[in-house]
Write an enzyme that holds these catalytic residues in place. Structure first.
Site, short mmCIF file in Angstrom:
data_model
loop_
_atom_site.label_atom_id
_atom_site.label_comp_id
_atom_site.label_asym_id
_atom_site.label_seq_id
_atom_site.Cartn_x
_atom_site.Cartn_y
_atom_site.Cartn_z
N GLU A 1 1.75 11.48 -50.70
CA GLU A 1 2.23 10.96 -52.22
C GLU A 1 1.84 9.37 -53.18
O GLU A 1 1.81 8.96 -52.76
CB GLU A 1 4.28 11.06 -52.04
CG GLU A 1 4.92 10.70 -53.52
CD GLU A 1 6.21 10.24 -53.01
OE1 GLU A 1 6.86 10.50 -53.87
OE2 GLU A 1 6.38 9.30 -52.14
N LYS B 1 8.17 17.22 -57.42
CA LYS B 1 9.48 16.41 -56.83
C LYS B 1 11.46 17.05 -57.29
O LYS B 1 11.78 16.22 -57.97
CB LYS B 1 9.98 15.16 -56.70
CG LYS B 1 10.11 14.07 -55.30
CD LYS B 1 9.49 13.07 -54.80
CE LYS B 1 10.98 12.31 -53.71
NZ LYS B 1 9.27 11.28 -53.78
N GLU C 1 12.01 5.54 -59.09
CA GLU C 1 11.94 7.05 -59.14
C GLU C 1 13.20 7.57 -60.33
O GLU C 1 12.70 9.22 -61.38
CB GLU C 1 11.99 7.80 -58.02
CG GLU C 1 10.52 7.77 -56.85
CD GLU C 1 10.58 8.24 -55.89
OE1 GLU C 1 10.84 9.76 -56.40
OE2 GLU C 1 11.04 7.31 -54.81
N ASN D 1 6.83 13.78 -60.32
CA ASN D 1 6.13 13.13 -59.34
C ASN D 1 5.81 14.99 -58.65
O ASN D 1 6.86 15.40 -58.37
CB ASN D 1 7.16 12.61 -57.93
CG ASN D 1 6.53 11.80 -57.34
OD1 ASN D 1 5.40 12.35 -56.38
ND2 ASN D 1 7.93 10.97 -56.46
N CYS E 1 7.61 13.62 -50.05
CA CYS E 1 8.63 12.58 -49.49
C CYS E 1 10.37 12.67 -49.01
O CYS E 1 10.59 12.67 -48.38
CB CYS E 1 8.86 11.02 -50.90
SG CYS E 1 8.90 9.43 -50.10
N ASN F 1 5.85 7.60 -49.61
CA ASN F 1 5.89 6.94 -49.52
C ASN F 1 6.61 6.34 -49.14
O ASN F 1 7.78 5.44 -50.18
CB ASN F 1 5.08 5.80 -50.74
CG ASN F 1 3.67 6.44 -51.04
OD1 ASN F 1 3.19 5.09 -51.85
ND2 ASN F 1 3.46 7.25 -52.05
#
Length: 298
Positions: free
Chosen positions: A43, A119, A138, A103, A164, A189
């Site tokens: 990611e 994402k 995020e 993302n 993730c 991550n």
């Protein structure tokens, strides 16, 4: 076929995209030398994990995002994919022409993009929380993905992606399983320290493997889960990249927290071992009883 997971060590805040791409190209060449057909990168693989910093400067935020894919910095990775006839999965921050921020992950085969995922399960928070040793913004910097959970016919099988935090949610895996996915590629991550519940720090590696193993077993699919790892700008990220079989068994695992390649020979036909037996969706699912899953958000 042989699949590879290309774990990356830390990427510094001032490290260029070109430097990160050069590291990925070296890992792709190594994967090719070992016979791999596809290599999975983490990611946000082109930059440091920038959501750990709070800013209100939109230009500063946008500088972490890619406005075109491929672009000049990433072109060597696409060219190498074409030269070697390989596929790769790449996570990055995407800024669309309409000004939307996602993302994102893409699947590239022989230099051409054949699939994209954005994402959906964004972790963290939106506002500055200065009690934290590092932020996890995020929810501030990305929108919830708008492409659903697509499955792509590529490389002789049904390929899918998630990113993730998605791996922690059983709905992710069930949607991909219902879509017929045979191989799920994902990057992460993941900080070793979780400020809201530090008592869970010792469980971070365990929970990473548990999530992927359960998703594979309960949906009869393979997964390649790959970390950006190590001490990155003062934040310790877990490694633990794994390749997991449809039985839930780990068939390859990274040993360190730096740049590292793991590989495994996989047989997509093994998905049928699970899907014809324990998790035969058509025979055993009872979707009429699952209404609360989509009727409630809490």
């Amino acid at each position: 076929m042989i699949v590879a997971g290309a774990q990356l060590g830390p990427i510094a805040r001032d490290e260029t995209r070109g430097s990160a791409v050069a590291r990925m190209c070296a890992l792709m060449r190594q994967a090719h030398a070992q016979g791999a057909k596809v290599v999975v990168f983490p990611e946000l693989a082109l930059t440091t994990f920038f959501p750990r910093w709070y800013t209100e400067d939109q230009a500063e935020i946008d500088a972490w995002f890619e406005t075109a894919m491929p672009n000049d910095a990433v072109r060597p990775l696409f060219d190498l994919s074409a030269d070697l006839g390989m596929g790769f999965h790449l996570g990055y921050a995407e800024l669309t022409p309409e000004g939307r921020h996602f993302n994102t992950a893409i699947l590239v085969v022989a230099g051409e993009i054949v699939g994209k995922y954005r994402k959906i399960h964004l972790p963290g928070h939106r506002e500055n929380e200065d009690w934290r040793p590092f932020q996890h913004l995020e929810k501030r910097y990305f929108e919830t993905g708008d492409l659903g959970f697509p499955v792509f016919d590529a490389m002789g099988g049904q390929m899918a992606m998630c990113i993730c935090n998605d791996r922690r949610w059983p709905e992710t895996w069930r949607m991909l399983g219902l879509g017929g996915a045979e191989l799920v590629m994902l990057g992460y991550n993941t900080p070793l320290h979780y400020p809201p519940a530090p008592e869970h720090d010792r469980l971070q590696y365990f929970h990473n493997e548990l999530s992927v193993q359960a998703g594979c077993y309960q949906n009869g699919l393979w997964a390649v889960a790959v970390a950006k790892a190590g001490l990155e700008e003062g934040c310790e990220l877990i490694g633990g990249s794994v390749i997991v079989a449809p039985t839930g068994e780990i068939v390859a695992r990274a040993q360190g927290v730096g740049d590292e390649l793991i590989t495994a020979e996989i047989d997509l036909d093994r998905c049928g071992e699970i899907r014809r037996n324990i998790f035969d969706f058509r025979a055993h699912r009872e979707p009429q009883c699952y209404g609360a899953i989509t009727a409630m958000d809490g």
